[in-house]
Design a protein around this motif. Structure first.
Motif, PDB file in Angstrom:
ATOM      1  N   TRP A  77      16.151 -18.229 -45.435  1.00  0.00           N
ATOM      2  CA  TRP A  77      14.906 -18.039 -46.176  1.00  0.00           C
ATOM      3  C   TRP A  77      13.742 -18.522 -45.343  1.00  0.00           C
ATOM      4  O   TRP A  77      13.893 -19.363 -44.456  1.00  0.00           O
ATOM      5  CB  TRP A  77      14.956 -18.720 -47.544  1.00  0.00           C
ATOM      6  CG  TRP A  77      14.775 -20.213 -47.541  1.00  0.00           C
ATOM      7  CD1 TRP A  77      15.727 -21.158 -47.320  1.00  0.00           C
ATOM      8  CD2 TRP A  77      13.551 -20.923 -47.757  1.00  0.00           C
ATOM      9  NE1 TRP A  77      15.185 -22.418 -47.396  1.00  0.00           N
ATOM     10  CE2 TRP A  77      13.849 -22.310 -47.669  1.00  0.00           C
ATOM     11  CE3 TRP A  77      12.237 -20.542 -48.038  1.00  0.00           C
ATOM     12  CZ2 TRP A  77      12.881 -23.296 -47.834  1.00  0.00           C
ATOM     13  CZ3 TRP A  77      11.270 -21.527 -48.206  1.00  0.00           C
ATOM     14  CH2 TRP A  77      11.601 -22.880 -48.106  1.00  0.00           C
ATOM     15  N   ILE A  78      12.554 -17.966 -45.629  1.00  0.00           N
ATOM     16  CA  ILE A  78      11.372 -18.170 -44.791  1.00  0.00           C
ATOM     17  C   ILE A  78      10.189 -18.515 -45.680  1.00  0.00           C
ATOM     18  O   ILE A  78       9.848 -17.766 -46.598  1.00  0.00           O
ATOM     19  CB  ILE A  78      11.061 -16.885 -43.989  1.00  0.00           C
ATOM     20  CG1 ILE A  78      12.260 -16.505 -43.100  1.00  0.00           C
ATOM     21  CG2 ILE A  78       9.790 -17.060 -43.168  1.00  0.00           C
ATOM     22  CD1 ILE A  78      12.385 -15.032 -42.827  1.00  0.00           C
ATOM     23  N   GLY A  79       9.565 -19.659 -45.402  1.00  0.00           N
ATOM     24  CA  GLY A  79       8.406 -20.086 -46.175  1.00  0.00           C
ATOM     25  C   GLY A  79       7.178 -20.242 -45.298  1.00  0.00           C
ATOM     26  O   GLY A  79       7.215 -20.939 -44.284  1.00  0.00           O
ATOM     27  N   LEU A  80       6.080 -19.595 -45.691  1.00  0.00           N
ATOM     28  CA  LEU A  80       4.804 -19.718 -45.001  1.00  0.00           C
ATOM     29  C   LEU A  80       3.831 -20.478 -45.902  1.00  0.00           C
ATOM     30  O   LEU A  80       3.475 -20.003 -46.985  1.00  0.00           O
ATOM     31  CB  LEU A  80       4.216 -18.334 -44.686  1.00  0.00           C
ATOM     32  CG  LEU A  80       5.103 -17.313 -43.971  1.00  0.00           C
ATOM     33  CD1 LEU A  80       4.323 -16.022 -43.744  1.00  0.00           C
ATOM     34  CD2 LEU A  80       5.622 -17.862 -42.659  1.00  0.00           C
ATOM     35  N   ALA A  81       3.413 -21.662 -45.461  1.00  0.00           N
ATOM     36  CA  ALA A  81       2.402 -22.450 -46.174  1.00  0.00           C
ATOM     37  C   ALA A  81       2.767 -22.660 -47.637  1.00  0.00           C
ATOM     38  O   ALA A  81       1.921 -22.551 -48.526  1.00  0.00           O
ATOM     39  CB  ALA A  81       1.031 -21.764 -46.068  1.00  0.00           C
ATOM     40  N   VAL A  92       9.383 -15.193 -37.184  1.00  0.00           N
ATOM     41  CA  VAL A  92      10.174 -14.661 -38.295  1.00  0.00           C
ATOM     42  C   VAL A  92      11.267 -13.742 -37.775  1.00  0.00           C
ATOM     43  O   VAL A  92      12.447 -13.868 -38.151  1.00  0.00           O
ATOM     44  CB  VAL A  92       9.270 -13.928 -39.300  1.00  0.00           C
ATOM     45  CG1 VAL A  92      10.106 -13.184 -40.346  1.00  0.00           C
ATOM     46  CG2 VAL A  92       8.334 -14.916 -39.995  1.00  0.00           C
ATOM     47  N   THR A  93      10.915 -12.815 -36.905  1.00  0.00           N
ATOM     48  CA  THR A  93      11.924 -11.876 -36.410  1.00  0.00           C
ATOM     49  C   THR A  93      12.946 -12.586 -35.517  1.00  0.00           C
ATOM     50  O   THR A  93      14.133 -12.244 -35.532  1.00  0.00           O
ATOM     51  CB  THR A  93      11.273 -10.711 -35.657  1.00  0.00           C
ATOM     52  OG1 THR A  93      10.416 -11.219 -34.628  1.00  0.00           O
ATOM     53  CG2 THR A  93      10.434  -9.866 -36.605  1.00  0.00           C
ATOM     54  N   GLY A  94      12.512 -13.582 -34.768  1.00  0.00           N
ATOM     55  CA  GLY A  94      13.460 -14.346 -33.956  1.00  0.00           C
ATOM     56  C   GLY A  94      14.465 -15.085 -34.814  1.00  0.00           C
ATOM     57  O   GLY A  94      15.661 -15.147 -34.482  1.00  0.00           O
ATOM     58  N   PHE A  95      13.995 -15.669 -35.897  1.00  0.00           N
ATOM     59  CA  PHE A  95      14.882 -16.366 -36.836  1.00  0.00           C
ATOM     60  C   PHE A  95      15.905 -15.401 -37.431  1.00  0.00           C
ATOM     61  O   PHE A  95      17.101 -15.703 -37.499  1.00  0.00           O
ATOM     62  CB  PHE A  95      14.016 -16.977 -37.941  1.00  0.00           C
ATOM     63  CG  PHE A  95      14.779 -17.591 -39.084  1.00  0.00           C
ATOM     64  CD1 PHE A  95      15.397 -18.827 -38.953  1.00  0.00           C
ATOM     65  CD2 PHE A  95      14.850 -16.947 -40.313  1.00  0.00           C
ATOM     66  CE1 PHE A  95      16.082 -19.406 -40.021  1.00  0.00           C
ATOM     67  CE2 PHE A  95      15.528 -17.514 -41.381  1.00  0.00           C
ATOM     68  CZ  PHE A  95      16.152 -18.739 -41.236  1.00  0.00           C
ATOM     69  N   ILE A  96      15.454 -14.223 -37.830  1.00  0.00           N
ATOM     70  CA  ILE A  96      16.365 -13.234 -38.421  1.00  0.00           C
ATOM     71  C   ILE A  96      17.375 -12.753 -37.390  1.00  0.00           C
ATOM     72  O   ILE A  96      18.570 -12.641 -37.669  1.00  0.00           O
ATOM     73  CB  ILE A  96      15.560 -12.065 -39.012  1.00  0.00           C
ATOM     74  CG1 ILE A  96      14.794 -12.542 -40.255  1.00  0.00           C
ATOM     75  CG2 ILE A  96      16.466 -10.885 -39.351  1.00  0.00           C
ATOM     76  CD1 ILE A  96      13.799 -11.539 -40.794  1.00  0.00           C
TER      77      ILE A  96
END
Length: 300
Positions: free
Chosen positions: A172-176, A277-281
């Motif tokens: 999962w990805i959280g921005l601010a 984000v794309t690197g994490f995925i």
């Protein structure tokens, strides 16, 4: 990029944004050839329970899928404003689902989380029809949308209601995101969480466990709306202590709003949010492994 050129671009963008809606500008400048879009698919009976799907062009088979929730203090926002997010991720070979959800004053906590769970359940059931692999699912959000994403990833109550579990997420990805915000200071947010009787179980930081999926947390050092040290840093530390893999990034050319805006092609020079984000995925998809170590990277 030279400091002089950066200054010129900043002034030009500021003048452009002052003349018209910033969101409209970003979407008007967003390429339209990198994706195909299916709009207003119902995942529930309420008019707010609809979603849009962005597919890469050319099509990618068995693509990862990101379910994205936008911010707006749980009382404003529309999926139609975030086409730039759909385009950006689709251009990297990712199928993107952007969901509307019910807002205050129509609903209060936790109804928007129940909507999010329904949107995830619909995606899990149907996304293969759109070229994505439901086994490669991520949930992502910005601001209050990052809160929604974090609660779906960390608190099993909401997905349990639709017969699923946070274990379905590759990450999962959280921005601010606001992950630890009691007592509530923002007057617009107070009624959403029944202030002053806001329940402690409404806070993502209180649902951290070793079972949480790998996490990517991104914030701006100059965020004056959501304190990055308490929220992003505090949640990252607690996830780390529980043994959950975490990537943590901070950027100083962005603020609360421009952090997500930097995903759009015209503003990517502000911060490499899309790359992170794309690197994490790519890392979590390709390895199919749970990371043994936490990676902490602070960008200045």
């Amino acid at each position: 990029m030279s400091s002089k050129l950066l200054q010129v671009l900043t002034l030009a963008m500021a003048a452009l944004l002052a003349a018209c809606s910033p969101i409209k500008v970003l979407n008007a400048l967003t390429p339209s050839t990198t994706f195909s879009k299916t709009s207003a698919i119902a995942y529930g009976d309420d008019p707010r329970q609809t979603l849009d799907i962005y597919r890469p062009v050319p099509a990618v088979s068995n693509a990862p899928v990101v379910v994205f929730f936008y911010g707006g203090s749980w009382n404003s926002g529309s999926k139609d404003d975030y086409g730039f997010v759909g385009e950006a991720l689709a251009s990297r070979g990712i199928v993107v689902v952007i969901a509307d959800y019910r807002l205050y004053p129509q609903v209060r906590y936790p109804a928007f989380l129940q909507d999010g769970a329904k949107a995830v359940a619909w995606t899990h059931q149907h996304v293969a029809e759109y070229g994505a692999d439901p086994a490669q699912m991520y949930v992502m959000g910005h601001s209050s949308g990052a809160y929604n994403a974090s609660m779906l990833a960390l608190d099993p109550r909401w997905l349990r209601e639709v017969g699923l579990s946070p274990a379905l997420f590759k990450g999962w990805i959280g921005l601010a995101g606001p992950y630890d915000f009691l007592p509530i200071e923002n007057r617009d947010v107070r009624p959403v969480f029944f202030f002053p009787n806001s329940p402690a179980d409404s806070q993502p930081i209180n649902h951290v466990s070793a079972a949480a999926p790998p996490s990517l947390l991104i914030a701006s050092t100059d965020d004056t709306l959501v304190n990055p040290t308490r929220n992003t840093g505090g949640l990252a530390n607690k996830l780390r202590a529980a043994g959950v893999p975490v990537e943590e990034f901070y950027f100083n050319r962005t603020n609360h709003a421009t952090l997500v805006a930097s995903i759009a092609k015209p503003l990517r020079w502000l911060a490499p949010v899309l790359d992170r984000v794309t690197g994490f995925i790519q890392a979590t998809d390709s390895s199919r492994l749970t990371w043994a170590l936490t990676l902490i990277m602070v960008s200045r």
